[in-house]
Design a protein around this motif. Sequence first.
Motif, short mmCIF file in Angstrom:
data_model
loop_
_atom_site.label_atom_id
_atom_site.label_comp_id
_atom_site.label_asym_id
_atom_site.label_seq_id
_atom_site.Cartn_x
_atom_site.Cartn_y
_atom_site.Cartn_z
N LEU A 145 -0.66 -6.83 -5.11
CA LEU A 145 -1.55 -5.98 -5.90
C LEU A 145 -2.78 -5.45 -5.24
O LEU A 145 -2.97 -4.29 -5.42
CB LEU A 145 -1.87 -6.89 -7.21
N LEU A 146 -3.32 -6.38 -4.44
CA LEU A 146 -4.47 -5.99 -3.90
C LEU A 146 -4.08 -4.98 -2.72
O LEU A 146 -5.21 -3.94 -2.52
CB LEU A 146 -5.32 -7.22 -3.12
N ASN A 147 -3.07 -5.12 -2.10
CA ASN A 147 -2.66 -4.12 -0.96
C ASN A 147 -2.30 -2.86 -1.56
O ASN A 147 -2.80 -1.73 -1.08
CB ASN A 147 -1.41 -4.58 -0.33
N ALA A 148 -1.80 -2.81 -2.78
CA ALA A 148 -1.33 -1.47 -3.57
C ALA A 148 -2.63 -0.74 -4.23
O ALA A 148 -2.36 0.29 -4.53
CB ALA A 148 -0.50 -1.91 -4.72
N SER A 149 -3.83 -1.72 -4.36
CA SER A 149 -4.87 -1.00 -4.82
C SER A 149 -5.61 0.30 -4.35
O SER A 149 -5.94 1.05 -4.88
CB SER A 149 -6.07 -1.85 -5.12
N ALA A 150 -5.38 0.32 -2.92
CA ALA A 150 -5.83 1.44 -2.31
C ALA A 150 -4.91 2.95 -2.88
O ALA A 150 -5.46 3.76 -3.12
CB ALA A 150 -5.49 1.47 -0.86
N GLY A 151 -3.69 2.67 -2.90
CA GLY A 151 -2.89 3.68 -3.50
C GLY A 151 -3.22 4.09 -4.81
O GLY A 151 -3.23 5.25 -5.35
N VAL A 152 -3.51 2.93 -5.75
CA VAL A 152 -3.50 3.05 -7.24
C VAL A 152 -5.02 3.87 -7.30
O VAL A 152 -5.26 4.67 -8.14
CB VAL A 152 -3.70 1.68 -7.89
N GLN A 206 0.79 -1.16 -0.12
CA GLN A 206 -0.01 -0.01 0.08
C GLN A 206 0.92 1.33 -0.19
O GLN A 206 0.62 2.29 -0.83
CB GLN A 206 -0.69 0.07 1.21
N ALA A 207 2.04 1.20 0.89
CA ALA A 207 2.81 2.24 1.01
C ALA A 207 3.57 2.40 -0.34
O ALA A 207 3.91 3.81 -0.75
CB ALA A 207 3.67 2.24 1.99
N ALA A 208 4.13 1.53 -0.91
CA ALA A 208 4.53 1.81 -2.19
C ALA A 208 3.69 2.27 -3.29
O ALA A 208 4.16 3.25 -4.09
CB ALA A 208 4.93 0.23 -2.88
N ALA A 209 2.82 2.07 -3.34
CA ALA A 209 1.63 2.83 -4.48
C ALA A 209 1.65 4.05 -3.93
O ALA A 209 1.50 5.04 -4.56
CB ALA A 209 0.21 1.96 -4.46
N TYR A 210 1.51 4.59 -2.39
CA TYR A 210 1.16 5.92 -2.14
C TYR A 210 2.30 6.58 -2.39
O TYR A 210 2.47 7.81 -2.68
CB TYR A 210 0.88 6.03 -0.60
N MET A 211 3.48 6.20 -2.13
CA MET A 211 4.70 7.02 -2.36
C MET A 211 4.89 7.09 -4.00
O MET A 211 5.32 8.29 -4.25
CB MET A 211 5.98 6.23 -1.97
N ALA A 212 4.65 6.29 -4.78
CA ALA A 212 4.53 6.56 -6.22
C ALA A 212 3.51 7.67 -6.28
O ALA A 212 3.76 8.48 -7.29
CB ALA A 212 4.15 5.21 -7.05
N PHE A 213 2.38 7.67 -5.87
CA PHE A 213 1.36 8.59 -6.02
C PHE A 213 1.97 10.19 -5.57
O PHE A 213 2.08 11.07 -6.33
CB PHE A 213 0.15 8.34 -5.12
N GLY A 214 2.58 10.11 -4.33
CA GLY A 214 3.18 11.55 -3.74
C GLY A 214 4.38 11.83 -4.87
O GLY A 214 4.47 13.04 -5.02
N TYR A 215 5.06 10.86 -5.30
CA TYR A 215 6.18 11.37 -6.25
C TYR A 215 5.75 11.82 -7.41
O TYR A 215 6.23 12.98 -8.02
CB TYR A 215 6.84 10.02 -6.72
N ALA A 216 4.65 11.35 -7.99
CA ALA A 216 4.04 11.96 -9.21
C ALA A 216 3.42 13.30 -9.01
O ALA A 216 3.45 14.45 -9.66
CB ALA A 216 2.89 11.07 -9.85
N GLN A 217 2.50 13.33 -7.78
CA GLN A 217 1.95 14.64 -7.50
C GLN A 217 2.76 15.68 -7.08
O GLN A 217 2.54 16.84 -7.41
CB GLN A 217 1.00 14.30 -6.14
N ALA A 218 4.01 15.35 -6.71
CA ALA A 218 4.83 16.49 -6.26
C ALA A 218 5.93 16.90 -7.61
O ALA A 218 6.62 17.90 -7.38
CB ALA A 218 5.91 15.91 -5.17
N GLY A 219 5.58 16.36 -8.70
CA GLY A 219 6.20 16.95 -9.82
C GLY A 219 7.32 15.93 -10.16
O GLY A 219 8.25 16.46 -10.82
N GLY A 220 7.42 14.77 -9.64
CA GLY A 220 8.49 13.85 -10.05
C GLY A 220 8.45 13.13 -11.37
O GLY A 220 9.57 12.41 -11.76
N GLY A 221 7.18 13.42 -12.19
CA GLY A 221 7.04 12.48 -13.10
C GLY A 221 6.13 11.23 -12.89
O GLY A 221 5.50 11.26 -11.93
N VAL A 222 6.12 10.34 -13.52
CA VAL A 222 5.35 8.96 -13.33
C VAL A 222 5.86 8.44 -12.09
O VAL A 222 7.22 8.14 -11.94
CB VAL A 222 5.44 8.17 -14.67
N GLY A 223 4.99 8.22 -11.47
CA GLY A 223 5.62 7.29 -10.12
C GLY A 223 5.25 5.84 -10.43
O GLY A 223 4.38 5.39 -11.02
#
Length: 532
Positions: free
Chosen positions: A79-86, A52-69
């Motif tokens: 995958l199901l754990n990550a789905s909350a962040g996705v 879950q945190a991996a997907a949230y970190m990718a989300f934060g990376y993208a939202q802060a202007g890092g490009g694709v997370g």
Amino acid sequence: MAKMTGGQALIKSLYSEGVRVVFGLPGVQLYHAMDALYDEPGIRFITTRHEQAAAYMAFGYAQAGGGVGAALVVPGPGLLNASAGVGTAYAASSPVLLISGQIHKDLIGVRRGELHEVDDQLEAIKTVTKWASRVIDAADVPLAVHEAFRQLSTGRPRPVEIEIPPDTLEETVDVELVEPGIYERPPGSPESIREGARILAASSSTIILAGGGVISAGASGALQKLAEHLQAPVITTNEGKGAISDRGYLSLGATSWVSDQLDQFLQECDVVLAVGTRLARAVLAEKHRIVQIDIDEEEIGRNYSNTFGIVGDARRSLEELYRVLSSTTQPRPSRRRELDALKSSRFDSSKRVEPQDSFVRAIRAAMPDDGILVEGVTQIGYYSRVFYPVYTPRTYLNSSYFGNLGYAYPTALGAKVAQPDRAVVAISGDGGFLFNSQELATAVMHGINAVVIVFNDNAFGNVLRDQKSKFKGRIIGSELHNPDFVKLAEAYGARGILARDADQLESALRESLNADAPTLIEVPVGIMPPPW
């Protein structure tokens, strides 16, 4: 062509498309992808402690202007754990790439009960992705990555997913890598621009509603120029905070959940220019004429029928509108005095609520203008939506309509990876923080020096307050037993600080933003009144 494994084809393709950071966890179905990462020093792999945190970190990376997370997880529970962040990235229209493993390709759909097997995993993730694909042949990996980035770079920026079986990652074949694409984000059609300009020119009182699409399109400058020409005040959604600086007189701040002066002001306008927002929370009447700019044609008129649509990139469409209007109409007289009075009334001290207001003021005072605040789903977070001023795009991150507990801290870590030289702070409640408190270990291990402020009322505070006030004190499930948060941070090797009031919070935050270590600031609080 060159001989390589499917895993090598994956990592080389990611690097070619510009990926420089991958968040995730290793696992048995990913060994050959991880081995290929070992040979690619240009991509930093950040091991998280939960998918879950991996997907949230990718989300934060993208939202802060890092490009694709980018996030990499095992199939099934990963995958199901990550789905909350996705899902959060989907709600917030954020470009996140999730790469998932699979079971062996000849066993997909057999339902034998393989390790990490989920029946029809691809369907499970489709509801929170723009596009998802399974790659069976190693030679097809570059094409799949290329298509994923085409989807991420065109139209509405929403997450995509690729899943690859372990034997596909392992097999060695002749692979032809694919060059990254160059994608245009066109403005609305010339006809729609002309008609939109005609409606705006005929308006006697235009208001602009700016959503997250303004920020994702990099359209703040274009929005400012058009707003100044029309003397049209700007109201933002929560996702659109920072689309225009709150220091400017044309900014009226963000919408709130309850009626205030903005609702009455909206009723007095005749045209609403909505940019990058579906208008889900705006209170508009049938009399209002709406000009809606959105990259996603399906959003045009979704919530209001009296809508003229301009389907196109927000920045380029606003630039075209300004070009037409500035060549055919004169700039309108300044409304500074009127709008200053409205803002003064809206943010009058009598409208503010304690202790939320003191804490939000303390945070804003300690933060630099370009510091990034992640609004957690907590009472201080809710209050910040209206009363925390924002001056720069991509400096106020939230989970949009997903509203999920636990996302704030890992999202802040991803934002800090994207912007290591900027202050990054997460606002969290005690309940939400413990969803992903284990990511303190990730922060310490990888030197990600974000700050989390944990407002601790030993409860799911909103629920507890409502149970007391609306259900005659019938309290169930909302009271919590918590650790000593300062000691918890120290146990992970992070800094822990206790701040008992707003003054101590401001001092602790200033100190923490200059510290060379991740920091947790605990703020004990009691039951708070509704935020407005």
